[in-house]
Design a protein around this motif. Structure first.
Motif: not given
Length: 366
Positions: A284-290
């Motif tokens: 799961a990616c938790d960094d929306a900006a990335f």
């Protein structure tokens, strides 16, 4: 970008289902010849003849971005190998056919060329792992030896999820936990049922427990991701006239980040033991900006409108995510292409992924 196509063809032509050493040698040499990067080869899987991961670094800074792939493949179909043991590689209608085109040497070639051409502000890393197809041998070894970039774009398949032909960006994927439920009883002659304890009955009682479990669910950056639990095999009994003393049941669970089905409940049945055989972690990616930055790069590299999506399959991104790296998946393969007898990849999409990876590397993330 003909060099991306030619590099894909060259990588696909090198057999790498029994040993990845030869294609790893090629990748290492290419990076040394075509870049000024620091190139290393570790000992991942060397005891099995895999040849080790190939990892390259260039640039410096407080933040690191990795372009990640793997250069092992599953065993080819007979039609994909010549009598001399060479891989068959053919180009037809804008697609390259052969074992590993989709999973995932096309993306590895795109990442190699993007790594060569990008001019990042920070540290850019290229990594191609061994043993992905057998549980992440290379990724786990690299992590154990300190491989932990801040961000990673893993080049597994993400094309065709929102719309056919569109290269999307996956922000999450399921994991897989494979386990065995073993029921033990007491054998007896089938004419004297009361003298034994039927292991198959105990196993089916445990199956009823599994059947009633709730499937795990979660949300990642606004996208729903649901898991599943299924009994897939059962093996028990020795003869038609013997009360069975042992029965085994195989369970396939697709896991999601932060949630697991409570398979341990099966052990509430007398004589039943539950053991985990394989546990491939979800991502799961938790960094929306990335995630948005990679999506912007994907949008700029194609005429269509890509989306954030989720994948059903486990990848090395799960191991990296578990170790603390923020990951997304963006790559060449389309659903249904990997591991098939007529595996192929669109060469236009290979070139597109090169553009995406280079744009991400130069986006200011690093």
């Amino acid at each position: 970008m003909n060099d991306v196509r030619e590099l894909t063809r060259r990588l696909v032509s090198i057999p790498s289902h029994e040993s990845e050493a030869d294609v790893g040698d090629f990748i290492e040499q290419w990076l040394r010849e075509h870049t000024d990067a620091t190139v290393t080869r570790d000992d991942a899987g060397t005891d099995e003849g895999r040849g080790g991961n190939v990892i390259a670094h260039k640039g410096t800074g407080d933040t690191s971005l990795a372009l990640v792939g793997h250069h092992d493949v599953v065993p080819p179909d007979d039609s994909q190998v010549t009598p001399a043991g060479e891989y068959v590689v053919e180009e037809r209608d804008g697609r390259l056919y052969g074992r590993g085109t989709a999973d995932m040497k096309g993306a590895v070639a795109a990442a190699m060329c993007a790594f060569r051409d990008a001019d990042p502000d920070g540290e850019l890393v290229f990594a191609s792992f061994v043993g992905e197809e057998v549980g992440g041998v290379g990724a786990r070894c690299a992590i154990d030896q300190g491989f932990e970039p801040d961000y990673a774009v893993v080049g597994e398949g993400s094309t065709g999820y929102s719309e056919p032909g569109v290269t999307d960006v996956a922000v999450a994927h399921k994991g897989r936990r494979g386990s065995t439920i073993t029921a033990r009883g007491q054998s007896a002659h089938a004419s004297e049922v009361a003298q034994g304890e039927n292991a198959i009955y105990r196993a089916t009682d445990a199956v009823d427990v599994v059947r009633d479990l709730e499937f795990p669910e979660t949300t990642v950056l606004g996208h729903d991701l649901g898991g599943s639990v299924a009994v897939t095999e059962i093996d028990g009994g020795s003869a038609w006239n013997v009360i069975p003393e042992r029965c085994e049941v195989t369970v396939d669970e697709r896991t999601v980040p932060g949630e697991r089905a409570d398979l341990g409940q099966a052990e509430t049945i007398d004589g039943v033991e539950w053991t985990v055989d394989q546990d491939l972690p979800p991502m799961a990616c938790d960094d929306a900006a990335f995630a948005d930055a990679v999506l912007d790069a994907a949008t700029d590299a194609q005429d269509a409108q890509p989306e954030h999506v989720v994948k059903p399959h486990a990848t090395d991104a799960g191991w990296l995510s578990q170790a603390g790296t923020e990951c997304v998946i963006c790559g060449v393969a389309e659903p249904g292409e990997a591991h098939t007898a007529d595996e192929s990849a669109s060469l236009a999409v290979v070139e597109r992924c090169y553009e995406i990876y280079r744009r991400v590397a130069e986006s200011g993330l690093v």
